[in-house]
Design an enzyme around this catalytic site. Structure first.
Site: not given
Lengths: 445, 445
Positions: A13, A107, A134, A207
């Site tokens: 992507g 994440k 993060v 996170k």
């Protein structure tokens, strides 16, 4: 020690394309930095072979079969930027079992399955790095593990979700309501059509779990994070806090001391003069307390494909160095060292902001303060405003440090007073004292 | 590749003791991070063998003879924390000639002789790292060279001197005069009895020369820095800027584009809402613009022996890794790549704040604006206040972007107007637009 490093990429992507772009444009620097004779992308897993893509990677490298990446003996390092949890986990496990090092920007995966994947990497003698997972563009994890390597981190306070920070900025600066701010964020693409993961604090919690692992070597599970989203935040709360010199932010907090570790995500009042109060719009920042270095802050874009790709490439550089140094998995070994104990509510101390509607009658002040006295908590600030065309007064106060369990008790006691109509809201307060313009210290008469 | 790393230390003041403390307490982590079998301090140069010192280093390692450090074949890496310029330079040169790697925290030395020492290190195939020489506790250099390694830095705006930031904070928050602020800083030990190097911007200039080298691979000499200290800053300037939504900071700026490189140190107005405006007291911060990552900021204590020692140890870790990877001097090679061209004044564009006293007579406004029109510069903001008991009005304005040479011209033209009594001050403006509360846009009638 290998001088030629082969990379396999899972996903192509915008982040994946950015990685290819950076690896190609900075090949010379990468080789100089790592001492590797060659750094090459050897296979790219894509969903659709025919799709047109930007970038210059040789189309012959594309494959739709994951095994061709995960089992290729010429691939030393697998970079996962496909997203999602289950499939990504299976691929990373398989790659680790084939003794490939991993860099991931995922994440969700690292918050949910980080412990087990890191343990597996450890057993396989492989590196698993996840800086990009993060706060994309902020080199926070690198700083924690490298720059501050010889320090002991005791506390991290972070604005780690861009969507909610954008919304709170608008609610503060333009006095928008929650719904108006959400709508604006959605129109500008800062919020998803289903904003739950952001506004309920789940994204920030993921996170913080990762930051706690990196900063404290602590293993905290997602459901162990004390979680309160921002859906109940009102423009009135924000305006009232401002009168006391505070800015409201959705804060992820991780702290450790002898009693254990605490990880929370909740809306928190920060003094206007604190650097975190100036983190506006979609920006992120993490404020770090280290025993030697004192207070530092890392600020930057929380997301975005180029920042994330930059972070991934930094991890790739680290892994290549580790491979060549023979120190791969050193970090993982460190992180398995400590048994994580979670702090109990009675050991979690903070200041709190409490706002309530009280009947404007003689003796009201005495009854309210007596709740604090009987709970052995004092308050450092109090402000009262009459409410238009009612007999009610709006009262806001900031307590001195008290435990989370005392706060619950105080809140219940206040609500049960006959002079209190409603306890409207309460928020944790962090970041030290407000620089006090004296006139703010109004007293309830 | 050596598995045992011998370290020689030049200087054993508070920073030196801190380094020994960290190296001893984190030996296990250091060995894990670097893959070295042993990291040992083998010799320590001190001025006085008899002086009592904290810390646990074996006194047998002390020497007062520099050769015993610089010529010892068991020492791979020399750490210089003795300070001063001439002696330190001679020692480092000698160590490099004996093919020892260097870590230094010496900002004066690196600003004055960095180019030649780095060139020598390059020829000798040695590493010379100096993270600790800029903004002690902020892992800014590491982030520039590692975290952002794959990005292109275009601009850095920094608060890199704690003394002047402390003074400006007091002048802003408590409306102290320059003299009062200086006295307070001296009483608290934030300013030297001779504060020249700080208040004239020399200290900041040294750090910016180092940052420009690290961020841009640019070779800028100290006397090529456009330098203006804070001795002429008045409380009135600060108060007037606040009315327009700006905070005054002593800013070190380094920028590059096709026309070349610019490095300056001067008092600059920053929008209140900008993260740099919230860097208070003795704290430092550097705001970095990268092509890929966008805007990031690094914040922390600018000085202090423990933060500096932490930064030195981070450099030691890097050097040991480089030694073991065989990549020592890779960074130096990169930094020698580019020929540095300095921007000319007519190519340096910025917004400016100008404050003047004008006679409050009909036609004054027209004459003032005509100066801007004839110099083809417009202004985006203007505020006027009558001055007590005179016929004078105080006028402050913020221009749109204009070149440094145009600004000189405008300033001269304004001063020569009969309606202008004095041009009181002018300051560069950086950090984007002010979040505009409309009432601030007052017009001169």
């Amino acid at each position: 020690m290998s001088d030629k490093i082969g990379i396999g990429l899972l996903g192509l992507g915008t982040v994946g394309s950015g990685i290819i772009h950076i690896l190609e444009h900075h090949k010379k620097e990468l080789m100089a930095k790592t001492g590797a004779a060659d750094v090459d992308i050897r296979r790219v897993l894509v969903r659709d072979l025919e799709k047109q893509r930007d970038g210059h990677v040789n189309r012959d490298l594309y494959t739709t079969r994951a095994e061709e990446v995960l089992e290729d003996p010429n691939i030393d390092l697998v970079v996962e930027v496909m997203g999602g949890v289950e499939e990504a986990r299976q691929y990373i496990e398989k790659a680790l079992k084939n003794r490939k090092h991993i860099v991931t920007a995922n994440k969700d995966l690292m918050a949910l399955h980080g412990d087990e994947l890191l343990a597996l990497a450890d057993r396989q003698n492989c590196e698993l790095l996840y800086e990009a997972s993060v706060a994309g563009g902020i080199p926070i994890l690198r700083s924690l593990t490298e720059g501050l390597a010889s320090d002991r981190i005791t506390k991290m306070i972070g604005i780690v979700n861009g969507t909610t920070n954008y919304m709170l900025t608008k609610m503060t600066q333009e006095e928008l309501s929650y719904d108006e701010a959400l709508q604006q964020a959605q129109e500008l693409g800062f919020a998803e059509s289903d904003p739950t993961a952001d506004v309920e604090g789940l994204d920030a919690a993921r996170k913080m779990v990762i930051l706690a692992r990196l900063g404290f070597y602590a293993s905290v599970q997602l459901d162990e994070v004390h979680l309160k989203g921002m859906t109940a935040v009102t423009a009135e709360d924000i305006a009232f806090g401002q009168q006391l010199g505070y800015t409201l932010k959705l804060i992820g907090l991780a702290e450790r001391n002898e009693e254990g570790v605490e990880v929370s995500v909740e809306p928190v009042f920060i003094p206007d003069s604190h650097p975190l109060a100036s983190v506006h719009d979609e920006y992120n920042a993490v404020y770090v307390y280290g025993e030697a270095v004192g207070e530092t802050m890392f600020y930057g874009p929380g997301a975005g494909s180029l920042p994330t790709a930059t972070a991934v490439v930094s991890d790739v550089v680290s892994v290549i160095r580790q491979i060549r140094l023979g120190t791969a998995k050193a970090e993982v070994n460190l992180s398995a060292d400590e048994e994580t104990v979670l702090k109990k509510d009675e050991d979690i101390y903070a200041k709190y902001f409490i706002r309530l509607h009280a009947h404007d009658v003689a003796g009201a002040f005495k009854k309210i303060t007596s709740v604090f006295t009987s709970n052995k908590v004092s308050f450092e600030k109090l402000i009262q405003l009459p409410l238009d065309s009612t007999d009610l007064a709006e009262v806001a106060m900031v307590t001195h440090e008290t435990s989370r369990s005392s706060l619950e008790k105080i809140s219940d006691d206040l609500a049960s007073l006959d002079v209190v109509e409603t306890v409207k809201s309460r928020y944790r307060v962090e970041g030290g004292e407000v620089d006090v313009p004296e006139q703010r210290d109004l007293a309830l008469v």
